[in-house]
Design a protein around this motif. Structure first.
Motif, mmCIF file in Angstrom:
data_model
loop_
_atom_site.group_PDB
_atom_site.id
_atom_site.type_symbol
_atom_site.label_atom_id
_atom_site.label_comp_id
_atom_site.label_asym_id
_atom_site.label_seq_id
_atom_site.Cartn_x
_atom_site.Cartn_y
_atom_site.Cartn_z
ATOM 1 N N ALA A 21 0.838 -1.199 0.000
ATOM 2 C CA ALA A 21 0.000 0.000 0.000
ATOM 3 C C ALA A 21 0.875 1.253 0.000
ATOM 4 O O ALA A 21 0.595 2.228 -0.706
ATOM 5 C CB ALA A 21 -0.932 -0.007 1.214
ATOM 6 N N ALA A 22 1.963 1.204 0.773
ATOM 7 C CA ALA A 22 2.905 2.331 0.787
ATOM 8 C C ALA A 22 3.594 2.488 -0.565
ATOM 9 O O ALA A 22 3.830 3.616 -1.026
ATOM 10 C CB ALA A 22 3.936 2.122 1.898
ATOM 11 N N LEU A 23 3.918 1.363 -1.208
ATOM 12 C CA LEU A 23 4.542 1.427 -2.529
ATOM 13 C C LEU A 23 3.621 2.119 -3.536
ATOM 14 O O LEU A 23 4.070 2.959 -4.331
ATOM 15 C CB LEU A 23 4.880 0.018 -3.014
ATOM 16 N N ALA A 63 -4.335 -4.724 -0.206
ATOM 17 C CA ALA A 63 -3.310 -3.684 -0.198
ATOM 18 C C ALA A 63 -3.792 -2.436 -0.933
ATOM 19 O O ALA A 63 -3.592 -1.298 -0.465
ATOM 20 C CB ALA A 63 -2.016 -4.200 -0.827
ATOM 21 N N VAL A 64 -4.443 -2.618 -2.070
ATOM 22 C CA VAL A 64 -4.942 -1.463 -2.821
ATOM 23 C C VAL A 64 -6.093 -0.803 -2.070
ATOM 24 O O VAL A 64 -6.202 0.431 -2.028
ATOM 25 C CB VAL A 64 -5.375 -1.872 -4.239
ATOM 26 N N MET A 65 -6.959 -1.598 -1.449
ATOM 27 C CA MET A 65 -8.047 -1.029 -0.654
ATOM 28 C C MET A 65 -7.501 -0.233 0.526
ATOM 29 O O MET A 65 -8.046 0.823 0.880
ATOM 30 C CB MET A 65 -8.972 -2.137 -0.164
ATOM 31 N N LEU A 66 -6.423 -0.718 1.139
ATOM 32 C CA LEU A 66 -5.797 0.035 2.235
ATOM 33 C C LEU A 66 -5.263 1.361 1.730
ATOM 34 O O LEU A 66 -5.435 2.407 2.381
ATOM 35 C CB LEU A 66 -4.671 -0.802 2.858
ATOM 36 N N TYR A 67 -4.620 1.353 0.584
ATOM 37 C CA TYR A 67 -4.134 2.599 -0.021
ATOM 38 C C TYR A 67 -5.278 3.586 -0.249
ATOM 39 O O TYR A 67 -5.183 4.767 0.103
ATOM 40 C CB TYR A 67 -3.435 2.274 -1.339
ATOM 41 N N TYR A 95 -11.012 5.251 -12.347
ATOM 42 C CA TYR A 95 -9.686 4.638 -12.290
ATOM 43 C C TYR A 95 -9.398 4.125 -10.888
ATOM 44 O O TYR A 95 -8.855 3.018 -10.715
ATOM 45 C CB TYR A 95 -8.617 5.643 -12.734
ATOM 46 N N LEU A 96 -9.758 4.921 -9.880
ATOM 47 C CA LEU A 96 -9.521 4.508 -8.493
ATOM 48 C C LEU A 96 -10.322 3.255 -8.152
ATOM 49 O O LEU A 96 -9.800 2.327 -7.518
ATOM 50 C CB LEU A 96 -9.883 5.643 -7.540
ATOM 51 N N VAL A 97 -11.574 3.210 -8.570
ATOM 52 C CA VAL A 97 -12.402 2.031 -8.309
ATOM 53 C C VAL A 97 -11.846 0.810 -9.028
ATOM 54 O O VAL A 97 -11.899 -0.323 -8.517
ATOM 55 C CB VAL A 97 -13.857 2.305 -8.750
ATOM 56 N N GLY A 98 -11.280 1.020 -10.205
ATOM 57 C CA GLY A 98 -10.731 -0.101 -10.960
ATOM 58 C C GLY A 98 -9.445 -0.664 -10.399
ATOM 59 O O GLY A 98 -9.110 -1.832 -10.676
ATOM 60 N N PHE A 99 -8.716 0.119 -9.596
ATOM 61 C CA PHE A 99 -7.410 -0.332 -9.101
ATOM 62 C C PHE A 99 -7.479 -1.639 -8.305
ATOM 63 O O PHE A 99 -6.751 -2.594 -8.623
ATOM 64 C CB PHE A 99 -6.760 0.763 -8.253
ATOM 65 N N PRO A 100 -8.300 -1.745 -7.246
ATOM 66 C CA PRO A 100 -8.291 -3.001 -6.478
ATOM 67 C C PRO A 100 -8.791 -4.187 -7.285
ATOM 68 O O PRO A 100 -8.311 -5.317 -7.102
ATOM 69 C CB PRO A 100 -9.211 -2.698 -5.286
#
Length: 203
Positions: A21-23, A63-67, A95-100
């Motif tokens: 998530a930090a990455l 991890a993406v949801m945590l980000y 785009y944000l919704v598509g990330f996880p």
């Protein structure tokens, strides 16, 4: 018999989820490229797909949801240092919704590959990332543009298509890094142990 306790495995998973998530946050806050259109070009896609390819579908998704949760809570981890729930009402929401979802699909595809392919086959990992990006990041990204930027689907496609060359390059880099990571840490992905033959006891 496994030598890893459930507590140690859970602790490792939490550390990996937080670390990736930090990455993604670092990839997002690096200087972006401004082109025509409301969505900047960043390294987020690289970080998101690498997270899925390295951690697998479940941990990659988390991890993406945590980000996203950290950014929504107010830390400036989105592109251009933005933060807060307001970002999810802007043109980049798709785009944000598509990330996880893309991270989960990329991880799902990678975990179905043979171990040797995960460690050495850059084209296959590249294809997993490109398919995941196309199905979720780009399609949902264009849907978000239609919804929040008041453009037609044709206009959204004209905005989105400028990201494709960069995404191809980022997916090549992702595949190179992911295969190298799996060579260095061959047991990083959770896999079901092979069934052991039952021992036959004699009286």
């Amino acid at each position: 018999m496994s030598t890893h306790s459930p507590r140690r495995s859970t602790g490792t998973d939490i550390a990996l989820i937080a670390g990736f998530a930090a990455l993604i946050a670092i990839c997002a806050i690096l200087p972006s490229i401004k082109l025509a259109g409301p969505v900047p070009i960043t390294l987020q896609t690289f970080g998101v797909l690498l997270t899925g390819a390295v951690l697998g579908p479940r941990r990659g998704f988390l991890a993406v949801m945590l980000y996203l949760a950290v950014g929504a809570a107010g830390l400036p981890v989105f592109a251009d240092g933005r933060s807060g729930f307001g970002v999810f009402s802007g043109p980049s929401v798709g785009y944000l919704v598509g990330f996880p979802l893309a991270a989960a699909l990329c991880g799902f595809i990678v975990t179905r590959l043979p171990r040797k392919a995960i460690q050495t086959n850059v084209p296959l990992i590249f294809a997993a990332g490109l398919v995941s990006s196309a199905l979720f990041i780009h399609v949902l990204g264009m849907a978000g543009l239609v919804w929040r930027a008041d453009v037609t689907w044709a206009g959204a496609f004209d905005i989105d298509k400028v990201f494709w060359i960069g995404d191809i390059i980022k997916n090549v880099a992702m595949a190179l890094v992911a295969t190298a990571v799996h060579r260095a840490f061959p047991d990083l992905l959770h896999r079901r142990p092979a069934p052991q033959p039952e021992s036959v006891s004699t009286a």
